[in-house]
Write a protein that holds these residues in place. Structure first.
Motif, PDB file in Angstrom:
ATOM      1  N   HIS A  56      -2.998   0.117  -7.002  1.00  0.00           N
ATOM      2  CA  HIS A  56      -3.957  -0.051  -5.905  1.00  0.00           C
ATOM      3  C   HIS A  56      -5.252   0.725  -6.140  1.00  0.00           C
ATOM      4  O   HIS A  56      -6.243   0.521  -5.439  1.00  0.00           O
ATOM      5  N   SER A  85       1.090  -7.518  -6.537  1.00  0.00           N
ATOM      6  CA  SER A  85       0.964  -7.477  -5.080  1.00  0.00           C
ATOM      7  C   SER A  85      -0.483  -7.329  -4.631  1.00  0.00           C
ATOM      8  O   SER A  85      -1.289  -6.653  -5.272  1.00  0.00           O
ATOM      9  N   ASN A  87      -2.869  -8.019  -0.596  1.00  0.00           N
ATOM     10  CA  ASN A  87      -2.874  -8.589   0.758  1.00  0.00           C
ATOM     11  C   ASN A  87      -3.428 -10.005   0.764  1.00  0.00           C
ATOM     12  O   ASN A  87      -3.277 -10.730   1.750  1.00  0.00           O
ATOM     13  N   ALA A 110       5.224  -7.397  -3.401  1.00  0.00           N
ATOM     14  CA  ALA A 110       5.557  -6.860  -2.082  1.00  0.00           C
ATOM     15  C   ALA A 110       4.844  -7.692  -1.021  1.00  0.00           C
ATOM     16  O   ALA A 110       3.796  -8.301  -1.285  1.00  0.00           O
ATOM     17  N   PRO A 112       2.340  -8.709   1.937  1.00  0.00           N
ATOM     18  CA  PRO A 112       1.057  -8.167   2.371  1.00  0.00           C
ATOM     19  C   PRO A 112       1.272  -7.145   3.479  1.00  0.00           C
ATOM     20  O   PRO A 112       2.170  -7.302   4.320  1.00  0.00           O
ATOM     21  N   LYS A 113       0.479  -6.114   3.470  1.00  0.00           N
ATOM     22  CA  LYS A 113       0.687  -4.996   4.389  1.00  0.00           C
ATOM     23  C   LYS A 113       0.706  -5.461   5.848  1.00  0.00           C
ATOM     24  O   LYS A 113      -0.229  -6.099   6.325  1.00  0.00           O
ATOM     25  N   TYR A 141       9.835  -2.530   0.448  1.00  0.00           N
ATOM     26  CA  TYR A 141       9.406  -1.123   0.452  1.00  0.00           C
ATOM     27  C   TYR A 141       8.607  -0.873   1.724  1.00  0.00           C
ATOM     28  O   TYR A 141       7.383  -0.748   1.705  1.00  0.00           O
ATOM     29  N   THR A 145       4.505  -0.914   2.672  1.00  0.00           N
ATOM     30  CA  THR A 145       3.987  -2.200   3.152  1.00  0.00           C
ATOM     31  C   THR A 145       3.925  -2.314   4.672  1.00  0.00           C
ATOM     32  O   THR A 145       3.234  -3.176   5.201  1.00  0.00           O
TER      33      THR A 145
END
Length: 306
Positions: A56, A85, A87, A110, A112-113, A141, A145
């Motif tokens: 990130h 991963s 968003n 993962a 999207p947040k 996770y 997330t």
């Protein structure tokens, strides 16, 4: 052939760090060296550009360059999973296609947040699945997330997107979650632990197929796995409890990745323990504690001085 048959997710998969120079530029020499060292230890796969790889914090160009360097360094010696991963569905699709073109065995994605289970989340994974032919690893996770998928949610997602061939399960309590998920998910779906390997043995007892984490001594995890895979549970348990003090010390909140990088620096595998955008967490007291644990285990004598 089903997508899940293209890669065996069982065993020890090392989540790679991203080394930086003192000025926080990607240290590609150290990157290639640490990848080569870890692969030479016999891990079953590696994963690049995960959370522990500070993905990130990287630019698109850096992520692309790291992907290329990783495949050049590994040179077919083990499968590589690439974290893609984001968003943005569009960005995940683009990164996943790039990973596949360069030889990725799978991509790890993962949610999207903050996007909880529902039609939008299913559509997110479906769009990626349409764009690639390699398997997808679902990263569970919630701490990162803010998406808490129940075992039933994960099963429903797997049914909607059959290209998801594995789950990296990291939302606590992981042994219980592992057991509950294993009971309802088809055995063709791999479920692996993470979280630095702290609960690795407990996860194996609950049906885990292996682990994906970046612990600095993957040799110790391989030892546990080899005993387990040879039906020697007592030896696996003994090896696990021997290394547990270092597993737990390395996986401390906030400072865990800094400790991991410091261990790798001390092993001579990377030049610095720098984290991008973060002042060093490691004061003299923490470094002294680390040194004491490693001396008590005689871990350098076992793995580095032979």
């Amino acid at each position: 052939m089903s997508t899940s048959s293209r890669m065996n997710f069982a065993g020890i998969n090392n989540i790679m760090i991203t080394p930086f120079t003192e000025t926080e530029k990607v240290d590609y020499d150290s990157l290639c060296n640490v990848i080569d060292k870890i692969v030479s230890k016999g891990v079953h796969a590696i994963t690049i550009l995960g959370v522990a790889g500070e993905a990130h914090k990287l630019s698109d160009q850096e992520r692309s360059e790291i992907t290329v360097k990783a495949f050049e360094t590994v040179a077919g010696r083990c499968p590589i999973i690439v974290g893609t991963s984001s968003n943005s569905t569009k960005e995940v699709v683009s990164a996943s296609c790039f990973a596949e073109r360069h030889g990725a065995a799978a991509v790890m994605i993962a949610p999207p947040k903050g996007l909880q289970f529902g039609p939008q989340l299913i559509e997110h994974y479906s769009e990626v699945a349409k764009s690639i032919s390699i398997p997808i690893v679902l990263q569970d996770y919630a701490e990162v997330t803010m998406v808490d998928l129940s075992p039933q949610n994960m099963l429903d997602l797997l049914r909607s997107v059959p290209q998801i061939a594995a789950i990296k399960l990291e939302t606590p309590p992981t042994p219980l979650r592992m057991s509950e998920t294993r009971q309802i998910v088809n055995d063709d779906i791999a479920i692996v632990g993470g979280n630095g390997g702290v609960l690795f043995f407990d996860e194996l007892l609950k049906g885990a197929n292996g682990t994906m984490n970046g612990f600095a001594y993957s040799e110790a995890l391989l030892e546990i796995w080899n005993h387990w895979n040879n039906d020697n549970q007592k030896s696996a348990e003994k090896s696990y409890f021997w290394i547990l003090p270092l597993l737990t010390f390395e996986f401390q909140p906030k400072i865990g990745l800094a400790i991991r990088k410091e261990i790798l620096r001390q092993r001579g595998w990377i030049k610095t323990a720098v984290l991008r955008g973060v002042s060093s967490y490691l004061n003299s007291e923490i470094l002294s504690d680390l040194s004491n644990i490693m001396k008590n285990l005689s871990i350098e004598d076992k793995y580095d001085n032979n």
